[in-house]
Motif scaffolding. Structure first.
Motif, PDB file in Angstrom:
ATOM      1  N   ASN A 621       0.386  -1.051  -0.202  1.00  0.00           N
ATOM      2  CA  ASN A 621       0.084  -0.410  -0.090  1.00  0.00           C
ATOM      3  C   ASN A 621       0.868   1.818  -0.115  1.00  0.00           C
ATOM      4  O   ASN A 621       1.690   1.299   0.882  1.00  0.00           O
ATOM      5  N   HIS A 623       0.037   4.074   0.237  1.00  0.00           N
ATOM      6  CA  HIS A 623       0.004   5.709   0.982  1.00  0.00           C
ATOM      7  C   HIS A 623      -0.167   6.516  -0.484  1.00  0.00           C
ATOM      8  O   HIS A 623      -0.534   7.775   0.279  1.00  0.00           O
ATOM      9  N   ASN A 624      -0.192   6.607  -1.849  1.00  0.00           N
ATOM     10  CA  ASN A 624      -0.804   7.198  -2.355  1.00  0.00           C
ATOM     11  C   ASN A 624      -2.110   6.965  -2.956  1.00  0.00           C
ATOM     12  O   ASN A 624      -2.115   7.690  -4.274  1.00  0.00           O
ATOM     13  N   GLY A 625      -2.851   6.370  -2.983  1.00  0.00           N
ATOM     14  CA  GLY A 625      -3.613   5.828  -3.525  1.00  0.00           C
ATOM     15  C   GLY A 625      -3.849   4.846  -4.019  1.00  0.00           C
ATOM     16  O   GLY A 625      -4.311   4.498  -5.547  1.00  0.00           O
ATOM     17  N   ARG A 642      -6.533   1.318  -7.741  1.00  0.00           N
ATOM     18  CA  ARG A 642      -6.848   2.542  -7.213  1.00  0.00           C
ATOM     19  C   ARG A 642      -7.234   2.463  -6.232  1.00  0.00           C
ATOM     20  O   ARG A 642      -8.588   2.033  -5.901  1.00  0.00           O
ATOM     21  N   LEU A 643      -6.927   2.709  -5.258  1.00  0.00           N
ATOM     22  CA  LEU A 643      -7.659   3.897  -3.815  1.00  0.00           C
ATOM     23  C   LEU A 643      -8.380   5.263  -3.672  1.00  0.00           C
ATOM     24  O   LEU A 643      -7.349   5.844  -4.562  1.00  0.00           O
ATOM     25  N   HIS A 644      -9.216   4.790  -2.923  1.00  0.00           N
ATOM     26  CA  HIS A 644      -8.549   6.143  -1.963  1.00  0.00           C
ATOM     27  C   HIS A 644      -7.318   6.786  -1.269  1.00  0.00           C
ATOM     28  O   HIS A 644      -6.795   6.162  -0.456  1.00  0.00           O
ATOM     29  N   PRO A 645      -7.168   7.859  -2.076  1.00  0.00           N
ATOM     30  CA  PRO A 645      -5.786   8.879  -1.037  1.00  0.00           C
ATOM     31  C   PRO A 645      -5.746   8.598   0.370  1.00  0.00           C
ATOM     32  O   PRO A 645      -4.503   9.131   0.256  1.00  0.00           O
ATOM     33  N   ASP A 646      -6.218   8.785   0.725  1.00  0.00           N
ATOM     34  CA  ASP A 646      -6.326   9.187   2.395  1.00  0.00           C
ATOM     35  C   ASP A 646      -5.775   7.092   3.272  1.00  0.00           C
ATOM     36  O   ASP A 646      -5.881   6.794   4.156  1.00  0.00           O
ATOM     37  N   SER A 647      -5.954   6.044   2.479  1.00  0.00           N
ATOM     38  CA  SER A 647      -5.678   4.424   2.365  1.00  0.00           C
ATOM     39  C   SER A 647      -4.709   4.606   3.122  1.00  0.00           C
ATOM     40  O   SER A 647      -3.482   5.210   2.113  1.00  0.00           O
ATOM     41  N   ASP A 648      -4.889   4.341   4.109  1.00  0.00           N
ATOM     42  CA  ASP A 648      -3.707   3.784   4.908  1.00  0.00           C
ATOM     43  C   ASP A 648      -3.331   2.628   5.798  1.00  0.00           C
ATOM     44  O   ASP A 648      -2.815   2.621   6.851  1.00  0.00           O
ATOM     45  N   ASP A 662     -10.344   2.520   4.062  1.00  0.00           N
ATOM     46  CA  ASP A 662     -10.085   3.530   3.325  1.00  0.00           C
ATOM     47  C   ASP A 662     -11.429   3.789   3.973  1.00  0.00           C
ATOM     48  O   ASP A 662     -11.469   4.156   4.898  1.00  0.00           O
TER      49      ASP A 662
END
Length: 716
Positions: A621, A623-625, A642-648, A662
């Motif tokens: 992951n 951390h930049n989506g 592609r993930l949500h930009p806030d996914s951590d 996310d």
């Protein structure tokens, strides 16, 4: 399970004794419970062994070492009292069937199940050996099959009884058919002896009988020493080859546990944290055993009858207390099937706070800036919570068998009892270095401080100072523990290996440059990363943690100024990545760079990307989506999502899927990257906001934006 007898103890230290579980050559085994409600298994040593002073000394030493064993497939030793009238030892209680019971009741396991079992047992043996313990009595009766997967029990005390048994009866502790030849002939066992026992256990699991047959004990022992194992009934060629190698007469010719795992790469992909790898009839038997009620104790004659009115009043008070406790938990269940199993409000934490979730001895620990609690993951009950805890850092947490150690914001190191949450002791040795956690091993907990000493060690149980070493280092990174060795960066750019029990320096190694990042662990290697802060390349030096021998060094592209670093390792490869740079894969034995993979700059984060490794795949992951999946052997990209930009939060693997937290909870097929499930709202039509994600068995645990801990099935 049997009811307690009138002569049985009702209390051992903090543990309430509930029922009898069995009896063996060393002692009686009881079911107990901690003050927090956690079930435990307590082995109470026979009086004839307790009367032997030599046994007590060995028991004390072995029990202390056994409490340092930490492994997914072992039953942790929680506490021991070698000074009691009858010494005892408490471990986590694991309801289920022994491998012996399962095979005798339902027949041999299918080869696929045995291959999976072999992976778990090899990992358990490796964990035991890593702590400096030899099991000495690994057999089908000491392998438990439960709802959480296989576990190895009864390690750490067989050696204490061994010499006593030889003195008293001329016999060696062990089980005919599973003891190694050198154990039978010379009475001594070594790590390779456990590998021999592992091979014998696998033969029993797949055939229903041991590799040296049945019959009189002397005949089995003679066959073990002088005759080849009987493997004709092992139809699976992989299992047959592994068993033959493990059962070699010469200990030097047997593979190590890690080599056993390497030969079972296909089975290593199976999910062992559950029962899906077992036949249905065995799973049913485990379910019956796990729900077995505790029998009431046999009546004990009392001297005085308690008045009825006192019993009624006591019952009323107990009922009120129970009602208040349940109300305070705020545990809720319900909602659409497959969405939320339970939800509990976390004490002491408000909106938008981050937490660390970690499993310790079967309990789910939740650590936040002002939260410190233990939750029973099966039902969502808060077992205990510590109010007004202000942590220095959520990463500043470590643990031993029965203690949790936490950095507090007021500069103290505090130790808490795992079972109850009560503070056992605290120390204020000086101003802590911000960030690194303490290291608990060998009966001590070591912490870095930045006043007079580089490193201080305290007795893990009492908090008494044990030793201190060195001057303040130029770079203040925390220690890392390998069994009874603590590795630390000392002054003058020295990497030092310290005996955890005594503080004595075992070895030291001079680094060519100042360390640029914290020490990293990779199996039995400690990695030092050196170089200037702004340099565009760093040097990785790999040392054997046990003796400080330099194994290899390699160049790493990237700058230490870019942030933290993360290291993972499997049996062949070490993977390194940090918040800005390139994913590197090094050969674990030689340090040769096998491949690199560009991840791109990670935005707005000084944390390294999160990653997990499974046989054949590496999940990152960034951390930049972006969720990136790479072939761990070749470095070839397999798929991206592609993930949500806030996914951590995440990735984690559970129930055959890879999960990311996310704004909701996303689950992907690890082979293809296909989105299998995306949950955005809970049963109250509110965003799940799955943060701080972790998994155990088939359940995902995460904290939502309202500070509520939730349990969600890994598959709907």
């Amino acid at each position: 399970m049997e009811p307690l007898r009138p002569s049985d103890p009702r209390q051992l230290a903090q543990f309430k004794v509930l029922a009898r579980l069995g009896q063996g050559g060393m002692g009686e085994v009881f079911l107990g419970t901690s003050p927090g409600g956690r079930p435990v298994a307590i082995k109470l040593i026979h009086r004839e062994l307790a009367d032997d002073p030599g046994f007590r000394a060995r028991f004390r030493r072995e029990a202390e070492i056994a409490q340092t064993v930490s492994g997914v497939f072992t039953a942790p030793v929680l506490r021991a009292d070698p000074e009691a009238e009858r010494p005892w030892l408490a471990t986590s209680y694991l309801p289920g069937l022994s491998l012996e019971e399962a095979v005798l009741s339902y027949g041999p396991l299918p080869p696929a199940s045995v291959r999976a079992l072999a992976v778990g047992l090899a990992e358990a043996v490796r964990s035991i050996h890593r702590a400096g313990v030899v099991h000495r009595d690994l057999k089908p009766a000491n392998v438990l099959l439960g709802r959480e997967g296989p576990r190895v029990i009864d390690f750490g005390i067989a050696r204490a009884a061994d010499s006593a048994a030889i003195t008293q009866s001329g016999e060696v502790i062990g089980s005919p058919g599973y003891m190694a030849p050198e154990h039978i002939v010379h009475g001594t066992a070594e790590p390779a002896s456990d590998v021999f026992s592992l091979g014998a256990v696998l033969v029993f699991a797949v055939t229903g009988t041991g590799p040296f047959g049945d019959g009189p004990v002397h005949r089995i022992l003679h066959s073990t020493v002088h005759e080849p194992p009987r493997l004709e009934a092992v139809a699976d060629p992989v299992l047959r080859d592994i068993a033959a190698a493990c059962l070699a007469k010469d200990p030097a010719e047997r593979p190590g546990p890690e080599q056993v795992t390497a030969r079972l790469a296909d089975a290593a992909t199976m999910e062992l944290h559950g029962t899906q790898w077992l036949p249905n009839q065995v799973v049913t038997g485990i379910g019956h055993r796990s729900t077995e009620p505790v029998p009431p104790p046999l009546p004990v004659r009392r001297r005085r009858r308690i008045p009825r009115r006192v019993l009624i009043a006591g019952g009323a008070v107990t009922g009120v207390a129970a009602f208040l406790a349940i109300d305070d938990m705020r545990t809720r269940r319900g909602g659409p099937p497959g969405t939320v199993r339970w939800m509990v409000r976390l004490p002491g934490e408000g909106l938008l706070k981050k937490h660390r979730l970690v499993f310790v001895n079967g309990m789910l620990l939740v650590v936040g800036r002002t939260t410190f609690a233990a939750v029973d993951p099966r039902v969502g009950r808060v077992a205990w919570s510590v109010p007004d805890v202000h942590t220095d850092t959520m990463e500043g947490l470590t643990w031993s068998a029965d203690r949790l150690f936490l950095h507090l914001k007021d500069g103290r190191l505090a130790a808490y009892d795992i079972a109850t949450g009560r503070e056992a002791w605290s120390q204020r040795p000086g101003l802590f270095v911000t960030g690194p956690p303490p290291a608990a091993t060998g009966g001590v907990v070591c912490v870095p401080v930045d006043r007079e000493h580089t490193l201080m060690a305290f007795d893990a149980r009492t908090g008494r100072p044990r030793w201190s070493r060195g001057r303040r280092p130029a770079t203040a990174y925390g220690p890392v523990a390998f069994g009874r060795t603590v590795c630390h960066l000392d002054a003058n750019d020295l990497l030092v290996g310290i005996d955890a029990a005594t503080g004595r320096r075992r070895w030291s190694a001079e680094l060519p440059q100042r360390s640029a990042l914290p020490l990293q662990k990779a199996g039995d290697l400690v990695l030092a990363i050196t170089g200037a802060l702004q340099a565009q390349s760093l040097t990785v030096l790999a040392f054997t943690a046990s003796d400080g021998r330099l194994r290899w060094q390699a160049e790493l592209a990237g700058s230490a100024a870019s942030g933290g670093t993360l290291t993972l390792a499997d049996d062949k490869t070490i993977f390194m990545v940090w918040s800005e740079g390139v994913l590197h894969a090094f050969d674990r034995r030689s340090g040769r760079l096998r491949w690199t993979y560009p991840l791109g700059k990670v935005k707005n984060s000084v944390d390294p990307p999160r990653m997990i490794v499974t046989p054949g795949r590496l999940f990152v992951n960034t951390h930049n989506g972006l969720l990136v999946v790479v072939d761990s052997s070749s470095g070839r990209g397999l798929w991206q999502q592609r993930l949500h930009p806030d996914s951590d939060s995440g990735p984690v693997l559970a129930d055959g899927l890879v999960h990311i937290g996310d704004r909701g909870l996303s689950s992907f097929d690890p082979a293809t990257g296909r989105l299998v499930r995306n949950i955005l709202i809970d049963h109250r039509s509110r965003l799940i906001q799955a943060r701080d994600l972790c998994a155990s068995g088939g359940t995902l645990y995460h904290v939502n934006m309202d500070g509520e801990l939730m349990a969600t099935p890994a598959r709907s």
